[in-house]
Design a protein around this motif. Structure first.
Motif, PDB file in Angstrom:
ATOM      1  N   SER A 502      11.627 -80.271  66.627  1.00 46.92           N
ATOM      2  CA  SER A 502      11.913 -78.830  66.617  1.00 46.92           C
ATOM      3  C   SER A 502      12.867 -78.537  65.477  1.00 46.92           C
ATOM      4  CB  SER A 502      12.516 -78.385  67.952  1.00 46.92           C
ATOM      5  OG  SER A 502      13.767 -79.033  68.172  1.00 46.92           O
ATOM      6  N   ALA A 503      12.983 -77.241  65.133  1.00 51.58           N
ATOM      7  CA  ALA A 503      13.886 -76.859  64.050  1.00 51.58           C
ATOM      8  C   ALA A 503      14.269 -75.397  64.180  1.00 51.58           C
ATOM      9  CB  ALA A 503      13.243 -77.117  62.690  1.00 51.58           C
ATOM     10  N   VAL A 504      15.477 -75.086  63.698  1.00 49.58           N
ATOM     11  CA  VAL A 504      15.975 -73.703  63.610  1.00 49.58           C
ATOM     12  C   VAL A 504      16.462 -73.493  62.184  1.00 49.58           C
ATOM     13  CG1 VAL A 504      17.709 -72.062  64.392  1.00 49.58           C
ATOM     14  CG2 VAL A 504      16.637 -73.618  66.039  1.00 49.58           C
ATOM     15  N   TYR A 505      15.915 -72.494  61.517  1.00 52.69           N
ATOM     16  CA  TYR A 505      16.266 -72.169  60.128  1.00 52.69           C
ATOM     17  C   TYR A 505      16.896 -70.784  60.059  1.00 52.69           C
ATOM     18  CZ  TYR A 505      13.473 -75.980  58.025  1.00 52.69           C
ATOM     19  OH  TYR A 505      12.970 -77.198  57.641  1.00 52.69           O
ATOM     20  N   LEU A 506      18.001 -70.661  59.341  1.00 49.33           N
ATOM     21  CA  LEU A 506      18.527 -69.353  58.968  1.00 49.33           C
ATOM     22  C   LEU A 506      18.014 -69.051  57.565  1.00 49.33           C
ATOM     23  CD1 LEU A 506      20.328 -66.879  59.501  1.00 49.33           C
ATOM     24  CD2 LEU A 506      22.215 -68.148  58.406  1.00 49.33           C
ATOM     25  N   ILE A 507      17.218 -67.968  57.452  1.00 48.42           N
ATOM     26  CA  ILE A 507      16.575 -67.613  56.192  1.00 48.42           C
ATOM     27  C   ILE A 507      17.235 -66.358  55.629  1.00 48.42           C
ATOM     28  CG2 ILE A 507      14.388 -67.128  55.046  1.00 48.42           C
ATOM     29  CD1 ILE A 507      14.452 -69.827  56.496  1.00 48.42           C
ATOM     30  N   ARG A 508      17.619 -66.384  54.363  1.00 47.72           N
ATOM     31  CA  ARG A 508      18.227 -65.237  53.691  1.00 47.72           C
ATOM     32  C   ARG A 508      17.183 -64.156  53.402  1.00 47.72           C
ATOM     33  NH1 ARG A 508      21.700 -68.084  48.873  1.00 47.72           N
ATOM     34  NH2 ARG A 508      20.114 -66.977  47.670  1.00 47.72           N
ATOM     35  N   PRO A 509      17.615 -62.951  53.037  1.00 51.14           N
ATOM     36  CA  PRO A 509      16.653 -61.902  52.688  1.00 51.14           C
ATOM     37  C   PRO A 509      15.774 -62.237  51.495  1.00 51.14           C
ATOM     38  CG  PRO A 509      18.767 -60.914  53.228  1.00 51.14           C
ATOM     39  CD  PRO A 509      18.985 -62.402  53.185  1.00 51.14           C
ATOM     40  N   HIS A 512      15.336 -67.704  50.882  1.00 50.82           N
ATOM     41  CA  HIS A 512      15.897 -69.028  50.643  1.00 50.82           C
ATOM     42  C   HIS A 512      16.566 -69.504  51.937  1.00 50.82           C
ATOM     43  CE1 HIS A 512      15.703 -69.886  46.210  1.00 50.82           C
ATOM     44  NE2 HIS A 512      15.238 -68.646  46.268  1.00 50.82           N
ATOM     45  N   VAL A 513      16.512 -70.807  52.157  1.00 53.33           N
ATOM     46  CA  VAL A 513      17.098 -71.395  53.364  1.00 53.33           C
ATOM     47  C   VAL A 513      18.621 -71.402  53.235  1.00 53.33           C
ATOM     48  CG1 VAL A 513      17.262 -73.481  54.779  1.00 53.33           C
ATOM     49  CG2 VAL A 513      15.057 -72.829  53.761  1.00 53.33           C
ATOM     50  N   ALA A 514      19.298 -70.830  54.230  1.00 51.49           N
ATOM     51  CA  ALA A 514      20.763 -70.849  54.251  1.00 51.49           C
ATOM     52  C   ALA A 514      21.292 -72.008  55.096  1.00 51.49           C
ATOM     53  CB  ALA A 514      21.303 -69.525  54.786  1.00 51.49           C
ATOM     54  N   ALA A 515      20.574 -72.340  56.164  1.00 56.39           N
ATOM     55  CA  ALA A 515      21.005 -73.413  57.068  1.00 56.39           C
ATOM     56  C   ALA A 515      19.815 -73.866  57.890  1.00 56.39           C
ATOM     57  CB  ALA A 515      22.123 -72.925  57.988  1.00 56.39           C
ATOM     58  N   ARG A 516      19.868 -75.096  58.392  1.00 54.13           N
ATOM     59  CA  ARG A 516      18.840 -75.564  59.313  1.00 54.13           C
ATOM     60  C   ARG A 516      19.425 -76.638  60.229  1.00 54.13           C
ATOM     61  NH1 ARG A 516      14.605 -79.383  55.775  1.00 54.13           N
ATOM     62  NH2 ARG A 516      16.139 -80.979  55.207  1.00 54.13           N
ATOM     63  N   SER A 517      18.856 -76.716  61.428  1.00 53.93           N
ATOM     64  CA  SER A 517      19.316 -77.684  62.423  1.00 53.93           C
ATOM     65  C   SER A 517      18.166 -77.971  63.384  1.00 53.93           C
ATOM     66  CB  SER A 517      20.530 -77.132  63.181  1.00 53.93           C
ATOM     67  OG  SER A 517      20.184 -75.917  63.827  1.00 53.93           O
ATOM     68  N   PRO A 518      18.268 -79.017  64.174  1.00 50.54           N
ATOM     69  CA  PRO A 518      17.165 -79.341  65.093  1.00 50.54           C
ATOM     70  C   PRO A 518      17.068 -78.400  66.279  1.00 50.54           C
ATOM     71  CG  PRO A 518      18.939 -80.938  65.302  1.00 50.54           C
ATOM     72  CD  PRO A 518      19.281 -80.089  64.123  1.00 50.54           C
ATOM     73  N   SER A 519      18.148 -77.702  66.620  1.00 48.82           N
ATOM     74  CA  SER A 519      18.131 -76.797  67.771  1.00 48.82           C
ATOM     75  C   SER A 519      19.161 -75.696  67.541  1.00 48.82           C
ATOM     76  CB  SER A 519      18.436 -77.548  69.073  1.00 48.82           C
ATOM     77  OG  SER A 519      19.720 -78.156  69.005  1.00 48.82           O
ATOM     78  N   PHE A 520      19.110 -74.681  68.398  1.00 50.84           N
ATOM     79  CA  PHE A 520      20.002 -73.536  68.234  1.00 50.84           C
ATOM     80  C   PHE A 520      21.390 -73.848  68.775  1.00 50.84           C
ATOM     81  CE2 PHE A 520      21.900 -69.638  70.039  1.00 50.84           C
ATOM     82  CZ  PHE A 520      22.039 -68.905  68.864  1.00 50.84           C
ATOM     83  N   ASP A 521      22.384 -73.655  67.915  1.00 48.23           N
ATOM     84  CA  ASP A 521      23.777 -73.745  68.328  1.00 48.23           C
ATOM     85  C   ASP A 521      24.463 -72.461  67.861  1.00 48.23           C
ATOM     86  OD1 ASP A 521      26.229 -75.578  69.167  1.00 48.23           O
ATOM     87  OD2 ASP A 521      26.774 -74.542  67.299  1.00 48.23           O
ATOM     88  N   GLU A 522      24.900 -71.626  68.797  1.00 54.03           N
ATOM     89  CA  GLU A 522      25.368 -70.286  68.452  1.00 54.03           C
ATOM     90  C   GLU A 522      26.541 -70.306  67.481  1.00 54.03           C
ATOM     91  OE1 GLU A 522      26.955 -66.154  70.545  1.00 54.03           O
ATOM     92  OE2 GLU A 522      26.040 -67.735  71.778  1.00 54.03           O
ATOM     93  N   GLN A 523      27.512 -71.170  67.722  1.00 53.68           N
ATOM     94  CA  GLN A 523      28.682 -71.194  66.848  1.00 53.68           C
ATOM     95  C   GLN A 523      28.299 -71.583  65.421  1.00 53.68           C
ATOM     96  OE1 GLN A 523      31.785 -73.872  68.070  1.00 53.68           O
ATOM     97  NE2 GLN A 523      33.261 -73.081  66.590  1.00 53.68           N
ATOM     98  N   SER A 524      27.430 -72.572  65.294  1.00 53.13           N
ATOM     99  CA  SER A 524      27.004 -73.012  63.965  1.00 53.13           C
ATOM    100  C   SER A 524      26.229 -71.922  63.232  1.00 53.13           C
ATOM    101  CB  SER A 524      26.147 -74.278  64.078  1.00 53.13           C
ATOM    102  OG  SER A 524      26.908 -75.349  64.572  1.00 53.13           O
ATOM    103  N   ILE A 525      25.360 -71.228  63.959  1.00 53.57           N
ATOM    104  CA  ILE A 525      24.576 -70.162  63.332  1.00 53.57           C
ATOM    105  C   ILE A 525      25.480 -69.016  62.888  1.00 53.57           C
ATOM    106  CG2 ILE A 525      22.890 -68.337  63.796  1.00 53.57           C
ATOM    107  CD1 ILE A 525      21.612 -70.982  63.097  1.00 53.57           C
ATOM    108  N   ARG A 526      26.456 -68.680  63.717  1.00 52.01           N
ATOM    109  CA  ARG A 526      27.366 -67.600  63.326  1.00 52.01           C
ATOM    110  C   ARG A 526      28.183 -67.989  62.092  1.00 52.01           C
ATOM    111  NH1 ARG A 526      27.465 -63.336  66.628  1.00 52.01           N
ATOM    112  NH2 ARG A 526      26.574 -63.564  68.739  1.00 52.01           N
ATOM    113  N   HIS A 527      28.612 -69.225  62.021  1.00 52.26           N
ATOM    114  CA  HIS A 527      29.291 -69.708  60.816  1.00 52.26           C
ATOM    115  C   HIS A 527      28.358 -69.624  59.611  1.00 52.26           C
ATOM    116  CE1 HIS A 527      33.284 -71.103  61.816  1.00 52.26           C
ATOM    117  NE2 HIS A 527      32.837 -71.703  62.915  1.00 52.26           N
TER     118      HIS A 527
END
Length: 540
Positions: A502-509, A512-527
């Motif tokens: 599995s994967a979770v990607y934060l994608i910019r407008p 471009h990929v800003a961050a990625r991780s194997p699962s959702f972690d709220e604190q990490s995504i907010r950072h």
């Protein structure tokens, strides 16, 4: 064909600003209505930012000029609402062939994998590109978007201030003054704005000249890029052939350094060269002829207070590799979402410093590749030529030599490694989708991935749970939930998961990929959201 060059696309009209008792302030002024300036204006207007484009011209560019558009810029143009007309009119191609003397020594495919909505490249004359962009501006105006083009409005002087830029403009009816919160300079390699500010444009000028000819002819050459080293029709030099729409063929012929440029452009000198290449019996007409000299240069910084440079005004490369307009479109794609956040008060002004970092990185990458291409195409010593020719001979029979052949490393999207906006990579996933990289397209059951991402912050989840919406300090991020179970081609898995489940990607407008991780972690995504918007610089 001459009609498209002659008819004003954005004819001069008197603006209310010219009759105002004091200079009118606009959110953004773009100087230059070429492809890069228009793309920037469209991008901003689609986001609701008021923008005025000033240009001393009122027509499309004469001649094909920029002709090759790569897959990534076409994907950017899709978001601007004018990718489809480009593809519909353009000539698609993936295959390139390299010839040495009179024999083929190498062939390459620029898009060997399936599962992309757009082709590797299209060929299209710049005047069509500009026309489609202006058409898009008219569509936006009809929808009430805050965008305006002012033809025959020549910027004569600018004054920079901490909170605005003052612009003096000349018109057929006299001069007037206007102001902007921000000014984007897209006024070409000779940028008057750059000169007005006394800024350097440093780099290397290569001692060689190339003849460009747009030739109208009926020909049965395949739709491929053909490049010759030392061909029989241009001994000791090189040549390039591209097909364009309307039976127009782009031909580049290396001429050498010590030439009379005006003499070489005369039809009586151009036509014999083309007949030597095409054959005495081939019937053709000349549409446009020019001569260019290689230059690889860039500004030290692209942002100077409230003035930001993009496209050829900021950086210039030799034309081999199709890196000019393609790179400029990536400039505006990088800049406009950041400027929108700053204007809305949702990001600090320092976010724009990341435009400098990321696009200077892209410019340096292009200049490096362009310089290497030019050195291979035009060796400057007998030893360099012997080595170059040996590589070409070997490439005909041996696979190991083919990557060394450099007839112009073609434009590829830039990955922003080391960007201050990237978060630490928490996924042992594919290298091509690491933080900083542009998202590759992938086929989905109901279309393709990139149109689903759009032009906003997106949380892409693949077989992972997450909230549908996250808001962090005024930035809203919406979720796009996908599963490899719905991916019969498995391209989504190959490009975004690799061996991960599995994967979770934060994608910019700008996708471009800003961050990625194997699962959702709220604190990490907010950072990661804060970091991607210039508010968080500590390691996540």
């Amino acid at each position: 064909m001459s009609k498209i060059f002659e008819v004003p696309l954005y004819a001069y009209e008197r603006s209310p600003d010219q009759d105002a008792p004091a200079p009118v302030r606009h959110k953004v002024i773009v100087v230059g209505a070429g492809p890069i300036g228009l793309a920037a204006a469209i991008d901003l207007a689609q986001q609701g930012v008021e923008v005025v484009v000033l240009d001393d011209n009122d027509k499309v560019s004469f001649g094909s000029r920029a002709v090759c558009y790569a897959k990534r810029p076409l994907e950017i143009l899709d978001r601007l609402g004018c990718g489809q007309p480009m593809v519909d009119k353009g000539v698609e191609w993936n295959i390139g062939k390299v010839f040495f003397n009179d024999r083929q020594v190498y062939e390459f495919n620029l898009l060997p994998e399936e599962g992309h909505q757009r082709p590797a490249f299209i060929n299209l004359q710049q005047y069509y590109f500009e026309e489609y962009l202006v058409n898009r501006v008219r569509e936006l105006q009809a929808e009430g978007a805050p965008i305006e083009i002012r033809g025959r409005n020549k910027v004569e002087a600018i004054g920079t201030h901490p909170d605005h830029v003052k612009v003096e403009v000349d018109t057929p009816e006299g001069a007037y003054t206007v102001e902007a919160d921000w000014l984007i300079a897209c006024d070409g390699a000779g940028s008057p704005i750059r000169s007005m500010l006394g800024l350097d444009f440093v780099g290397r000028v290569f001692e060689d000249n190339f003849l460009i000819a747009d030739v109208i002819m009926e020909a049965d050459f395949p739709t491929e890029r053909w490049f010759w080293f030392d061909p029989p029709f241009n001994r000791g030099q090189s040549a390039l052939l591209h097909k364009q729409p309307d039976n127009v063929w782009r031909i580049d012929l290396q001429l050498g350094w010590d030439i009379d440029k005006e003499r070489e452009k005369r039809p009586e000198n151009v036509i014999p060269r083309l007949k030597a290449m095409l054959g005495e019996d081939v019937q053709f007409e000349l549409e446009w002829v020019s001569i260019y000299t290689f230059q690889c240069r860039r500004m030290e910084k692209f942002r100077h207070g409230r003035v930001i440079f993009a496209g050829d005004a900021a950086h210039q490369v030799s034309p081999f590799g199709a890196r000019g307009a393609n790179s400029g479109l990536q400039d505006t794609d990088n800049l406009c979402w950041k400027l929108k956040l700053v204007l809305d008060g949702k990001a600090p002004e320092s976010l724009l410093d990341s435009y400098d970092y990321e696009r200077i990185h892209g410019a340096d990458e292009n200049i490096l590749n362009s310089t290497r291409s030019t050195d291979f195409i035009t060796p400057k010593s007998d030893m360099s030529r012997i080595l170059r020719d040996a590589v070409l001979d070997l490439s005909e029979h041996y696979e190991f030599a083919r990557p060394l052949v450099n007839s112009g490393r073609l434009s590829v999207p830039c990955t922003y490694d080391g960007s201050p906006l990237n978060s630490a990579d928490a996924l042992d996933g594919p290298e091509r989708t690491r933080p900083g990289s542009p998202c590759p397209d992938a086929p989905l059951e109901d279309g393709f991935l990139l149109p689903r991402l759009g032009g906003k912050f997106t949380l892409l989840t693949i077989d992972a749970d997450a909230p549908d919406v996250i808001e962090e300090d005024g930035i809203e991020v919406t979720r796009l939930a996908l599963s490899v179970k719905d991916d019969p081609t498995q391209e989504l898995k190959r490009r975004y998961l690799g061996e991960a489940e599995s994967a979770v990607y934060l994608i910019r407008p700008d996708q471009h990929v800003a961050a990625r991780s194997p699962s959702f972690d709220e604190q990490s995504i907010r950072h990661a959201i804060r970091r991607a918007t210039g508010k968080e610089h500590a390691n996540v």
